[in-house]
Design an enzyme around this catalytic site. Structure first.
Site, mmCIF file in Angstrom:
data_model
loop_
_atom_site.group_PDB
_atom_site.id
_atom_site.type_symbol
_atom_site.label_atom_id
_atom_site.label_comp_id
_atom_site.label_asym_id
_atom_site.label_seq_id
_atom_site.Cartn_x
_atom_site.Cartn_y
_atom_site.Cartn_z
ATOM 1 N N HIS A 93 4.876 -5.967 -1.816
ATOM 2 C CA HIS A 93 3.344 -4.793 -2.497
ATOM 3 C C HIS A 93 3.433 -3.907 -2.656
ATOM 4 O O HIS A 93 4.143 -3.003 -3.313
ATOM 5 C CB HIS A 93 2.291 -5.204 -1.032
ATOM 6 C CG HIS A 93 1.717 -6.762 -1.487
ATOM 7 N ND1 HIS A 93 1.552 -7.362 -2.546
ATOM 8 C CD2 HIS A 93 2.046 -7.892 -0.717
ATOM 9 C CE1 HIS A 93 1.141 -8.188 -3.103
ATOM 10 N NE2 HIS A 93 0.958 -8.626 -1.504
HETATM 11 C C1 BDR Z 1 -2.364 -4.922 0.145
HETATM 12 O O1 BDR Z 1 -3.037 -5.352 0.955
HETATM 13 C C2 BDR Z 1 -3.142 -4.410 1.877
HETATM 14 O O2 BDR Z 1 -3.370 -5.802 2.951
HETATM 15 C C3 BDR Z 1 -1.701 -4.602 1.864
HETATM 16 O O3 BDR Z 1 -0.747 -3.220 3.088
HETATM 17 C C4 BDR Z 1 -1.331 -4.001 0.661
HETATM 18 O O4 BDR Z 1 -1.335 -2.729 0.003
HETATM 19 C C5 BDR Z 1 -1.352 -5.988 -0.896
HETATM 20 O O5 BDR Z 1 -3.036 -6.935 -1.362
#
Ligand code: BDR
Ligand code: CA
Length: 320
Positions: free
Chosen positions: A244
């Site tokens: 991510h």
């Molecule tokens: C996003 O949500 C958070 O939990 C992670 O850090 C990332 O930025 C992924 O959906």
């Protein structure tokens, strides 16, 4: 010439992975880390940011940001994914020096953008509350920022619609009102959402190899990812994790890793699809059209996964 970035973040396991990429890569100058609630409370996320900054000698300014969303009630920290204090089994010591700027993050953002017009890239990988507050405080900053890169949202490419709700990604779901303001403001936004990040995967073997070859940073990434991988294994049946937040940093380093699509973007701010992100890609202007008056933004719809994984590994190894 390196891109000067302010990294707006809720560290966060993948946030920590992304910070290390920003620190490692010569194409990026990590000027500041602004914190926001999300994966943890604002206290935990700020302590984690200070801890990472100090542990790895990042030399960034750290600034504390918003404790909750603009309007809606908070969803609360995502402890099931990121652990009790947001970095899995890695807990920043309670006596970590909290060496932060005295201004709230939105003021720091406005001041810095005004001091360096045309030079600052904002990379936002948490709820977009700080950016929305900055726009509210000084709308002119939209014309002075170089670009905004956001990890968030899901546009349905290859079935990627959501991760915390059927039609919402976590960062947008935490503060849909803020996200809608950020996406409709007159600045250049690139959105790296689940359409791309769910198409890139750090396998458990890849992370083991980073530990073996990647020195202190590689070992840390391995440690911090253990809790995350347990979640992925238990809840999703996957042996590894999606990429991510590092993807947003990778976009700044090398945009050719991603395929983008252009069009205005809005966020559903109420109802059963709250947090859903939508992009209008057709050229028509409708009689009832809440999209066309807003600027076209870029949405990443595909990623070159092998090149992304190589970029990440090479960068971490370069830290020695
Ligand atoms: C996003 O949500 C958070 O939990 C992670 O850090 C990332 O930025 C992924 O959906
Ligand atoms: Ca994050």
């Amino acid at each position: 010439m390196a891109e000067t970035i302010i990294f707006d973040t809720d560290p966060g396991i993948d946030d920590a992975m992304a910070l290390l990429l920003a620190h490692a890569h010569p194409a990026i100058h990590l000027k500041a880390i602004t914190t926001v609630y999300g994966n943890g409370t604002i206290e935990d996320c700020t302590r984690n940011a200070c801890y990472l900054n100090q542990k790895f000698g990042m030399g960034a300014e750290v600034v504390k940001g918003a404790a909750g969303p603009l309007r809606r009630s908070p969803n609360g920290p995502t402890t099931v994914v990121h652990g009790e204090h947001a970095m899995g089994d890695v807990v920043a010591p309670a006596d970590t020096p909290i060496d932060i700027d005295e201004r709230p993050a939105y003021r720091y953002l406005c001041d810095t953008i005004n001091e360096q017009p045309g030079e600052i890239t904002l990379v936002a990988v948490g709820p977009l509350t700080n950016l929305a507050l900055a726009l509210q405080h000084d709308p002119d900053i939209a014309h002075k920022v170089k670009q905004v890169v956001v990890m968030g949202g899901a546009f349905g490419t290859r079935g990627h619609f959501g991760n915390v709700a059927p039609f919402a990604e976590a960062n947008i779901h935490d503060d849909p009102d803020a996200a809608d303001r950020v996406f409709t403001a007159p600045w250049r936004v690139t959105i790296v959402g689940l359409d791309a990040t769910h198409e890139a995967f750090f396998s458990s073997d890849y992370l083991d190899a980073l530990k073996a070859d990647g020195g202190k940073a590689g070992a840390f990434i391995h440690d911090v990812s253990r809790f995350y991988l347990a979640f992925y294994s238990d809840k999703l049946g996957l042996d590894g994790c999606h990429v991510h937040d590092p993807s947003a940093v990778a976009y700044v380093i090398d945009p050719t890793l991603f395929t983008t699509r252009s069009g205005p973007v809005r966020v559903v701010c109420d109802g059963p699809a709250i947090g859903m992100t939508l992009q209008k890609i057709d050229p028509f202007c409708y009689a009832d059209d809440e999209f066309s008056p807003h600027p076209a933004q870029s949405v990443c719809v595909a990623v070159d996964e092998p090149r992304l994984l190589t970029l990440y590994r090479d960068s971490i190894l370069s830290l020695g």
